[in-house]
Design a protein around this motif. Structure first.
Motif, short mmCIF file in Angstrom:
data_model
loop_
_atom_site.label_atom_id
_atom_site.label_comp_id
_atom_site.label_asym_id
_atom_site.label_seq_id
_atom_site.Cartn_x
_atom_site.Cartn_y
_atom_site.Cartn_z
N PRO A 131 0.64 -1.46 -0.27
CA PRO A 131 0.14 -0.08 0.17
C PRO A 131 0.81 1.26 0.24
O PRO A 131 0.39 2.23 -0.72
CB PRO A 131 -0.92 0.07 1.01
N ARG A 134 -7.99 2.24 -5.70
CA ARG A 134 -6.90 1.69 -5.61
C ARG A 134 -5.66 0.88 -6.55
O ARG A 134 -6.91 1.02 -8.10
CB ARG A 134 -7.48 0.00 -5.32
N TYR A 166 -4.92 -1.63 -7.68
CA TYR A 166 -4.94 -3.17 -8.58
C TYR A 166 -5.98 -3.36 -7.93
O TYR A 166 -6.75 -4.03 -6.57
CB TYR A 166 -3.81 -3.87 -8.18
N ASP A 167 -6.80 -4.22 -8.62
CA ASP A 167 -7.77 -5.06 -8.12
C ASP A 167 -7.23 -6.14 -7.23
O ASP A 167 -8.53 -6.78 -6.44
CB ASP A 167 -9.23 -5.29 -9.20
N TYR A 168 -6.96 -6.96 -7.86
CA TYR A 168 -5.78 -8.09 -6.38
C TYR A 168 -4.40 -8.18 -7.29
O TYR A 168 -4.03 -7.71 -8.04
CB TYR A 168 -6.08 -9.43 -8.04
N VAL A 169 -3.69 -9.03 -6.08
CA VAL A 169 -2.33 -9.00 -6.50
C VAL A 169 -1.51 -10.38 -5.94
O VAL A 169 -2.78 -10.65 -5.16
CB VAL A 169 -1.58 -7.94 -4.94
N SER A 218 -7.61 -9.95 -3.10
CA SER A 218 -7.92 -9.24 -3.53
C SER A 218 -7.70 -7.31 -3.01
O SER A 218 -6.76 -8.37 -1.78
CB SER A 218 -8.98 -8.88 -3.11
N TRP A 219 -7.43 -6.31 -3.18
CA TRP A 219 -6.76 -5.47 -2.73
C TRP A 219 -7.35 -5.06 -1.34
O TRP A 219 -6.10 -4.58 -0.45
CB TRP A 219 -7.23 -4.22 -3.73
N VAL A 253 -5.13 -6.88 0.84
CA VAL A 253 -4.10 -6.64 0.79
C VAL A 253 -4.11 -5.35 1.95
O VAL A 253 -2.82 -5.03 3.22
CB VAL A 253 -3.16 -5.81 -0.22
N GLU A 254 -4.03 -4.34 2.43
CA GLU A 254 -4.52 -3.82 2.74
C GLU A 254 -4.84 -4.01 4.72
O GLU A 254 -4.21 -3.62 5.68
CB GLU A 254 -5.43 -2.39 2.72
#
Ligand SMILES: *[C@@H]1O[C@H](CO)[C@@H](O)[C@H](O)[C@H]1NC(C)=O
Ligand SMILES: *[C@@H]1O[C@H](CO)[C@@H](O)[C@H](O)[C@H]1NC(C)=O
Length: 312
Positions: free
Chosen positions: A147, A158, A160-163, A215-216, A219-220
Motif C-alpha cells: 500500500p 486502489r 490494483y484489483d488483485y495482488v 483482492s486489494w 492487502v490493506e
C-alpha cells in the motif's frame, strides 16, 4: 355605435390572442428544436467517443488490474531473463497485468550494480526491506509494504484489483488467469491452488505458494492487522491462510484446480499432465521443463515470418 365598438374590440382581442398564441407556438417550437439539437449533439458526442475507443486513440480503462509479484533472489539473473521473455510476449486483452520481481535487500557489491542496471532497463523490480531467508517474513513484508510502495497520487482509489504472490518456477498463462479472475468478486477474494494437493474445497484451507491472488482490500487489511503483524515467521503461505481465518477474512475463495498444477514428476500428488485450459504449471526447475511446457502451449506460434530468419 356600441355594438360596432364591441365587435371591434372583440375582433382586436381575438387578433391579439391569435398573435400571442402564434408567438407562444413559435417559442415552444424553438425551445423544442434547440433541445433536440442539444440531445442530437450529445448523441453525436457519444458516437464520436465510442468511435475514438474503437480506433484505439484513447483506450478504455482496463477491466482488471493485476500485480504479479514473483518472489526471487537477486542472484538469479538468468531466471529473470527467462521470465521476462515468457511474460513479455503475453498481453491479455482488456486487462493490465504488471509483473514485478520481488527481492529482499541487496547484500553484495555486484548486485548493487547489476540489479540497478536491470531496474534502469526494465523497471520491473521491487526491493523490500528484508533478508532472504526461507520462512522469515518476506511474504508479510511484501503484502504489508505494497500500500505504501504503490501509493497513488492520481486519485484512483486502489492501484490494483488483485495482488498475486508467485514463485519463480511457475509459468502463468495470463489470458487464462485473467479469464478466471475477471468474473470473481473484487472484495475479500482469495484465489489459488488449495493445499493439500487432493483437496478441492478452499474453505478453511490455504493456497499454495506457487501463486495466489488476494483482492486489494485484503492487502490493506494485512498491512493494518495485528493478527498478521504478530505472526510473520513460519510456513509463509500457510500463515496467509491462518491470518485470513483468524481475521474472519477471505470469504470469497476460488480454487483453480485442475487448471493449476505441478509439472508431472514421480508420484507428486499435486502434479498431473498438461491440460489445454491451464492457468499455471509449477515446479519448472530446469530449462528442459520450461521448454516442454512452452512447446505444449505453442507459445512461438505467433512468430511473424520474415526474410531475416527461418526457424523450422
Ligand atoms: C528496515 O528494517 C529494519 C528492521 O525492521 C529497520 O531498522 C530499518 O530502519 C529499515 N530500513 C528502511 C530503509 O526502512
Ligand atoms: C498447439 O498446436 C497444435 C497444432 O496446431 C494443436 O493441435 C494443439 O491443440 C495446440 N495446443 C494448445 C494447448 O493450444
Amino acid at each position: 355605435m356600441k355594438p360596432a365598438a364591441t365587435v371591434d374590440r372583440s375582433f382586436s382581442f381575438k387578433r391579439a390572442t391569435l398573435i400571442l398564441s402564434s408567438f407562444l407556438l413559435v417559442t415552444i417550437i424553438c425551445v423544442l428544436s434547440s433541445m433536440n439539437e442539444i440531445q442530437l449533439q450529445n448523441l453525436v458526442d457519444i458516437g464520436r467517443s465510442s468511435f475514438i475507443f474503437r480506433k484505439g486513440e484513447s483506450q478504455p480503462p482496463p477491466t482488471l488490474r493485476l500485480l504479479i509479484g514473483i518472489m526471487t533472489r537477486a542472484d538469479l539473473y538468468r531466471r529473470r531473463d527467462l521470465l521476462r521473455l515468457v511474460y513479455g510476449v503475453q498481453s491479455p486483452s482488456n486487462a493490465q497485468v504488471d509483473v514485478k520481481f520481488v527481492l529482499c535487500s541487496l547484500t553484495k557489491e555486484d548486485q548493487k550494480v547489476l540489479v540497478a542496471l536491470e531496474i534502469m532497463r526494465y523497471n520491473d523490480i521491487i526491493i523490500l526491506n528484508c533478508t532472504e531467508n526461507m520462512n522469515n517474513g518476506k511474504t508479510y513484508t511484501y503484502f504489508s509494504s505494497l500500500p505504501e510502495i504503490l501509493d497513488r497520487t492520481d486519485g484512483e482509489d486502489r492501484p490494483y484489483d488483485y495482488v498475486m504472490k508467485a514463485d519463480d518456477d511457475v509459468y502463468f498463462r495470463l489470458d487464462r488467469l485473467v479469464d478466471n479472475l475477471i468474473s470473481l468478486p473484487r472484495e475479500d477474494m482469495y484465489y489459488g491452488f488449495v493445499i493439500p494437493c487432493r483437496e478441492m474445497n478452499p474453505i478453511g484451507r490455504y493456497m499454495s505458494g506457487m501463486g495466489y491472488a488476494l483482492s486489494w482490500d485484503l492487502v490493506e487489511w494485512i498491512r493494518s492487522s495485528d493478527v498478521a503483524k504478530n505472526h510473520v515467521a513460519g510456513t509463509e503461505d500457510k500463515l496467509v491462510g491462518e491470518w485470513l481465518h483468524k481475521g474472519n477474512r477471505g470469504k470469497n475463495r476460488y480454487n483453480a484446480k485442475p487448471a493449476m498444477y505441478n509439472y508431472p514428476a514421480g508420484s507428486d500428488p499435486c502434479a498431473h499432465g498438461f491440460v489445454p485450459d491451464t492457468v499455471a504449471v509449477h515446479r519448472l526447475k530446469d530449462q528442459e521443463k520450461w521448454i516442454r511446457t512452452l512447446k505444449y502451449f505453442n507459445v512461438t506460434d505467433q512468430l511473424k515470418p520474415s526474410k531475416m530468419y527461418h526457424i523450422p
